[in-house]
Design a protein around this motif. Structure first.
Motif, PDB file in Angstrom:
ATOM      1  N   GLU A  52       0.867  -1.147   0.011  1.00 39.34           N
ATOM      2  CA  GLU A  52      -0.073  -0.038  -0.109  1.00 39.34           C
ATOM      3  C   GLU A  52       0.924   1.117  -0.052  1.00 39.34           C
ATOM      4  O   GLU A  52       1.797   1.294   0.568  1.00 39.34           O
ATOM      5  N   MET A  53       0.454   2.151  -0.666  1.00 34.24           N
ATOM      6  CA  MET A  53       1.173   3.522  -0.755  1.00 34.24           C
ATOM      7  C   MET A  53       0.272   4.624   0.020  1.00 34.24           C
ATOM      8  O   MET A  53      -1.013   4.650  -0.172  1.00 34.24           O
ATOM      9  N   TRP A  54       0.970   5.243   0.949  1.00 29.83           N
ATOM     10  CA  TRP A  54       0.044   6.249   1.672  1.00 29.83           C
ATOM     11  C   TRP A  54       0.684   7.407   1.787  1.00 29.83           C
ATOM     12  O   TRP A  54       1.791   7.719   1.676  1.00 29.83           O
ATOM     13  N   ARG A  55      -0.089   8.687   2.195  1.00 28.85           N
ATOM     14  CA  ARG A  55       0.204  10.002   2.030  1.00 28.85           C
ATOM     15  C   ARG A  55       0.263  10.294   3.688  1.00 28.85           C
ATOM     16  O   ARG A  55      -0.726  10.089   4.031  1.00 28.85           O
ATOM     17  N   LEU A  56       1.679  10.556   4.275  1.00 31.86           N
ATOM     18  CA  LEU A  56       1.427  10.757   5.708  1.00 31.86           C
ATOM     19  C   LEU A  56       2.049  12.124   5.758  1.00 31.86           C
ATOM     20  O   LEU A  56       3.308  12.606   5.620  1.00 31.86           O
ATOM     21  N   ASN A  57       0.905  13.301   6.177  1.00 31.32           N
ATOM     22  CA  ASN A  57       1.359  14.620   5.873  1.00 31.32           C
ATOM     23  C   ASN A  57       2.022  14.869   4.441  1.00 31.32           C
ATOM     24  O   ASN A  57       1.074  14.361   3.602  1.00 31.32           O
ATOM     25  N   ALA A  58       3.131  15.229   4.260  1.00 29.74           N
ATOM     26  CA  ALA A  58       3.529  15.566   2.821  1.00 29.74           C
ATOM     27  C   ALA A  58       4.443  14.305   2.483  1.00 29.74           C
ATOM     28  O   ALA A  58       4.737  14.434   1.439  1.00 29.74           O
ATOM     29  N   ASP A  59       4.749  13.469   3.279  1.00 29.68           N
ATOM     30  CA  ASP A  59       5.498  12.252   2.916  1.00 29.68           C
ATOM     31  C   ASP A  59       4.650  11.044   2.335  1.00 29.68           C
ATOM     32  O   ASP A  59       3.609  10.748   2.774  1.00 29.68           O
ATOM     33  N   LYS A  60       5.309  10.299   1.376  1.00 28.02           N
ATOM     34  CA  LYS A  60       4.964   9.124   0.703  1.00 28.02           C
ATOM     35  C   LYS A  60       5.486   8.055   1.581  1.00 28.02           C
ATOM     36  O   LYS A  60       6.789   8.067   1.863  1.00 28.02           O
ATOM     37  N   VAL A  61       4.488   7.102   2.092  1.00 30.33           N
ATOM     38  CA  VAL A  61       4.977   6.007   2.760  1.00 30.33           C
ATOM     39  C   VAL A  61       4.247   4.660   2.441  1.00 30.33           C
ATOM     40  O   VAL A  61       3.375   4.590   1.935  1.00 30.33           O
ATOM     41  N   GLY A  62       5.535   3.702   1.976  1.00 32.53           N
ATOM     42  CA  GLY A  62       5.004   2.212   1.688  1.00 32.53           C
ATOM     43  C   GLY A  62       4.767   1.372   2.823  1.00 32.53           C
ATOM     44  O   GLY A  62       5.429   1.412   3.828  1.00 32.53           O
ATOM     45  N   VAL A  63       3.842   0.777   2.862  1.00 35.13           N
ATOM     46  CA  VAL A  63       3.133  -0.105   3.932  1.00 35.13           C
ATOM     47  C   VAL A  63       3.005  -1.563   3.253  1.00 35.13           C
ATOM     48  O   VAL A  63       2.252  -1.828   2.247  1.00 35.13           O
ATOM     49  N   ASP A  64       3.685  -2.581   3.901  1.00 33.54           N
ATOM     50  CA  ASP A  64       3.507  -3.878   3.433  1.00 33.54           C
ATOM     51  C   ASP A  64       2.005  -4.323   3.484  1.00 33.54           C
ATOM     52  O   ASP A  64       1.628  -5.103   2.619  1.00 33.54           O
ATOM     53  N   ALA A  65       1.337  -3.846   4.401  1.00 33.05           N
ATOM     54  CA  ALA A  65      -0.092  -4.220   4.333  1.00 33.05           C
ATOM     55  C   ALA A  65      -0.752  -3.536   5.727  1.00 33.05           C
ATOM     56  O   ALA A  65      -0.214  -3.030   6.578  1.00 33.05           O
ATOM     57  N   SER A  66      -1.911  -3.306   5.578  1.00 32.65           N
ATOM     58  CA  SER A  66      -2.849  -2.796   6.771  1.00 32.65           C
ATOM     59  C   SER A  66      -4.164  -3.884   7.079  1.00 32.65           C
ATOM     60  O   SER A  66      -4.730  -4.301   6.031  1.00 32.65           O
ATOM     61  N   ARG A  67      -4.268  -4.586   8.061  1.00 27.40           N
ATOM     62  CA  ARG A  67      -4.948  -5.729   8.341  1.00 27.40           C
ATOM     63  C   ARG A  67      -5.547  -5.506   9.614  1.00 27.40           C
ATOM     64  O   ARG A  67      -4.801  -5.375  10.889  1.00 27.40           O
ATOM     65  N   ALA A  68      -6.971  -5.821   9.578  1.00 28.08           N
ATOM     66  CA  ALA A  68      -7.736  -5.761  11.104  1.00 28.08           C
ATOM     67  C   ALA A  68      -7.036  -4.788  12.328  1.00 28.08           C
ATOM     68  O   ALA A  68      -7.051  -4.712  13.384  1.00 28.08           O
ATOM     69  N   GLY A  69      -6.901  -3.383  11.284  1.00 31.35           N
ATOM     70  CA  GLY A  69      -6.678  -2.341  12.399  1.00 31.35           C
ATOM     71  C   GLY A  69      -5.097  -2.301  12.682  1.00 31.35           C
ATOM     72  O   GLY A  69      -4.556  -1.183  13.194  1.00 31.35           O
ATOM     73  N   TYR A  70      -4.305  -3.006  12.039  1.00 28.14           N
ATOM     74  CA  TYR A  70      -2.759  -3.066  12.264  1.00 28.14           C
ATOM     75  C   TYR A  70      -2.065  -2.716  10.990  1.00 28.14           C
ATOM     76  O   TYR A  70      -2.318  -3.098  10.056  1.00 28.14           O
ATOM     77  N   THR A  71      -0.981  -1.809  11.161  1.00 21.85           N
ATOM     78  CA  THR A  71      -0.178  -1.814   9.980  1.00 21.85           C
ATOM     79  C   THR A  71       1.079  -2.840  10.182  1.00 21.85           C
ATOM     80  O   THR A  71       1.781  -3.059  11.206  1.00 21.85           O
ATOM     81  N   VAL A  72       1.250  -3.705   9.195  1.00 24.10           N
ATOM     82  CA  VAL A  72       2.057  -4.799   9.132  1.00 24.10           C
ATOM     83  C   VAL A  72       3.276  -4.412   8.241  1.00 24.10           C
ATOM     84  O   VAL A  72       3.140  -4.158   6.975  1.00 24.10           O
ATOM     85  N   GLU A  73       4.407  -4.789   8.533  1.00 25.95           N
ATOM     86  CA  GLU A  73       5.534  -4.976   8.010  1.00 25.95           C
ATOM     87  C   GLU A  73       6.298  -6.164   8.159  1.00 25.95           C
ATOM     88  O   GLU A  73       6.387  -7.014   9.283  1.00 25.95           O
ATOM     89  N   ALA A  74       6.853  -6.677   6.942  1.00 21.56           N
ATOM     90  CA  ALA A  74       7.437  -8.133   7.154  1.00 21.56           C
ATOM     91  C   ALA A  74       8.994  -8.041   6.779  1.00 21.56           C
ATOM     92  O   ALA A  74       9.415  -7.145   5.824  1.00 21.56           O
ATOM     93  N   LYS A  75       9.716  -8.644   7.748  1.00 24.88           N
ATOM     94  CA  LYS A  75      11.226  -8.398   7.375  1.00 24.88           C
ATOM     95  C   LYS A  75      11.838  -9.819   7.238  1.00 24.88           C
ATOM     96  O   LYS A  75      11.852 -10.497   8.079  1.00 24.88           O
TER      97      LYS A  75
END
Length: 157
Positions: A52-75
């Protein structure tokens, strides 16, 4: 079990942003094709071939997933604890960049709060790396809801 692997779709709200922060989902970005383990692991954890691509204020942020209210990052930090020794996420690696890890985590925390989420969840591919990430986040984000889970890459495609 593999608690991070099965999620229900989420409807993201932009209501109740924290400290004047705003977050808006602006689209998705397809993951690169290839046999890179990190690509396979991200697909394995999220069940998606995009992030997912998001705009956080003026910044673009990539997020692996948003699920069930959680922001998910896989490493992907290697298949097992032995592979952790040569992972770029290991502090002993010449490629280790603690500030980049902390900056990303801070962005994910802010994005999750601004979108009305429940917290941030990291899925880590081996337990030694999970211990490192958990310790790092407890030290730098002691009051934030940031969880670090060991999610094996078994069955990655």
């Amino acid at each position: 079990g593999k608690p991070v692997l099965r999620y229900e779709p989420e409807v993201t709200s932009n209501a109740a942003p924290s400290r004047g922060t705003t977050a808006t989902q602006i689209g998705t970005r397809r993951l690169r094709y290839g046999d890179n383990p990190w690509i396979k692991y991200q697909k394995h954890v999220t069940g998606r071939s995009y992030e997912e691509m998001w705009r956080l204020n003026a910044d673009k942020v990539g997020v692996d997933a948003s699920r069930a209210g959680y922001t998910v990052e896989a490493k992907w930090a290697g298949r097992n604890d032995a592979a952790w020794r040569s992972s770029p996420y290991n502090p002993r690696s010449e490629f280790y960049n603690e500030q980049a890890i902390l900056d990303q985590a801070q962005n994910l925390i802010e994005l999750n709060k601004a979108s009305g989420g429940k917290g941030v969840r990291y899925a880590i591919s081996n337990d030694a790396a999970r211990e490192h990430f958990d310790s790092l986040f407890r030290q730098h984000f002691p009051v934030e809801n940031i969880q670090v889970w060991y999610v094996p890459g078994t069955g990655m495609k």
